[in-house]
Design a protein around this motif. Structure first.
Motif, short mmCIF file in Angstrom:
data_model
loop_
_atom_site.label_atom_id
_atom_site.label_comp_id
_atom_site.label_asym_id
_atom_site.label_seq_id
_atom_site.Cartn_x
_atom_site.Cartn_y
_atom_site.Cartn_z
N ILE A 2 14.08 1.06 71.78
CA ILE A 2 14.82 -0.05 71.21
C ILE A 2 16.21 0.48 70.90
O ILE A 2 16.38 1.36 70.06
CB ILE A 2 14.13 -0.59 69.94
CG1 ILE A 2 12.70 -1.02 70.27
CG2 ILE A 2 14.93 -1.72 69.33
CD1 ILE A 2 11.78 -1.04 69.09
N ASP A 12 19.74 -8.43 63.72
CA ASP A 12 18.87 -9.27 64.53
C ASP A 12 17.47 -8.67 64.62
O ASP A 12 16.47 -9.37 64.44
CB ASP A 12 19.45 -9.46 65.93
CG ASP A 12 18.55 -10.30 66.80
OD1 ASP A 12 18.28 -11.47 66.45
OD2 ASP A 12 18.09 -9.78 67.85
N TYR A 13 17.39 -7.37 64.87
CA TYR A 13 16.09 -6.73 65.04
C TYR A 13 15.29 -6.75 63.74
O TYR A 13 14.07 -6.89 63.76
CB TYR A 13 16.26 -5.30 65.56
CG TYR A 13 14.95 -4.72 66.00
CD1 TYR A 13 14.35 -5.14 67.18
CD2 TYR A 13 14.30 -3.77 65.22
CE1 TYR A 13 13.12 -4.63 67.57
CE2 TYR A 13 13.08 -3.25 65.61
CZ TYR A 13 12.50 -3.68 66.79
OH TYR A 13 11.29 -3.18 67.17
N SER A 15 14.97 -9.03 61.71
CA SER A 15 14.35 -10.34 61.49
C SER A 15 13.03 -10.48 62.26
O SER A 15 12.33 -11.48 62.09
CB SER A 15 15.31 -11.47 61.89
OG SER A 15 15.49 -11.47 63.30
N ARG A 16 12.69 -9.51 63.07
CA ARG A 16 11.47 -9.57 63.88
C ARG A 16 10.31 -8.89 63.16
O ARG A 16 10.52 -8.00 62.34
CB ARG A 16 11.71 -8.87 65.22
CG ARG A 16 12.82 -9.49 66.01
CD ARG A 16 13.08 -8.73 67.27
NE ARG A 16 14.31 -9.21 67.90
CZ ARG A 16 14.73 -8.78 69.06
NH1 ARG A 16 14.07 -7.85 69.72
NH2 ARG A 16 15.84 -9.28 69.58
N PRO A 17 9.08 -9.26 63.52
CA PRO A 17 7.92 -8.55 62.95
C PRO A 17 7.90 -7.11 63.46
O PRO A 17 8.19 -6.86 64.64
CB PRO A 17 6.72 -9.33 63.50
CG PRO A 17 7.24 -10.56 64.12
CD PRO A 17 8.69 -10.36 64.39
N MET A 18 7.61 -6.16 62.55
CA MET A 18 7.54 -4.75 62.95
C MET A 18 6.76 -3.97 61.90
O MET A 18 6.48 -4.49 60.82
CB MET A 18 8.94 -4.16 63.13
CG MET A 18 9.71 -3.96 61.83
SD MET A 18 11.38 -3.35 62.06
CE MET A 18 12.19 -4.80 62.69
N HIS A 23 10.67 -0.90 59.32
CA HIS A 23 11.56 -1.86 58.66
C HIS A 23 12.27 -1.20 57.48
O HIS A 23 13.49 -1.36 57.32
CB HIS A 23 10.77 -3.09 58.20
CG HIS A 23 11.64 -4.22 57.79
ND1 HIS A 23 12.20 -4.29 56.53
CD2 HIS A 23 12.06 -5.32 58.46
CE1 HIS A 23 12.92 -5.39 56.44
NE2 HIS A 23 12.86 -6.04 57.61
#
Length: 124
Positions: A2, A12-13, A15-18, A23
């Motif tokens: 990534i 932006d990243y 805001s994604r599930p991880m 995080h």
């Protein structure tokens, strides 16, 4: 892999599930770069199992498995390396303006052994 090439990509990243540990690492690094005024001079690369040295060279412009000065066969030379829960963080500064690459490496099966060896990790 990534490749978060700039501040907006990190936002932006996030805001994604991880993974919650990833995080927390990304949030911490983002806060640090903002506090230092370096958010526009930092590229974060998150290594994933299966990533190759060639992919890392494409993203970074050098191999983190070798010395940036002396090349292959010589000890890797991150400017900073730290172990976090389940992750390694390696920082490579470039030039005099404050630009840096932050490499986040999961301590996991399938990750290049040379990356895990940066801090003496042999197995996940």
């Amino acid at each position: 892999m990534i490749d978060l090439a700039d501040y907006e990509a990190v936002i932006d990243y996030l805001s994604r599930p991880m993974d919650t540990r990833l995080h927390a690492l990304l949030t911490g690094r983002l806060k640090d770069t903002i506090a230092l005024g370096l958010q526009d001079l930092t590229q974060i690369v998150v290594v994933e199992p299966g990533d190759t040295e060639e992919l890392l060279v494409q993203a970074l412009g050098f191999s983190p498995l070798h010395s940036r000065i002396d090349g292959p066969g010589h000890q890797p030379d991150p400017d900073w390396i730290e172990r976090h829960a389940g992750w390694l963080e390696a920082v490579y500064t470039v030039g005099n303006e404050g630009f840096a690459f932050i490499l986040l490496i999961p301590i996991a099966c399938g990750v290049l052994p040379g990356l895990l060896a940066l801090r003496g990790e042999c197995q996940p």
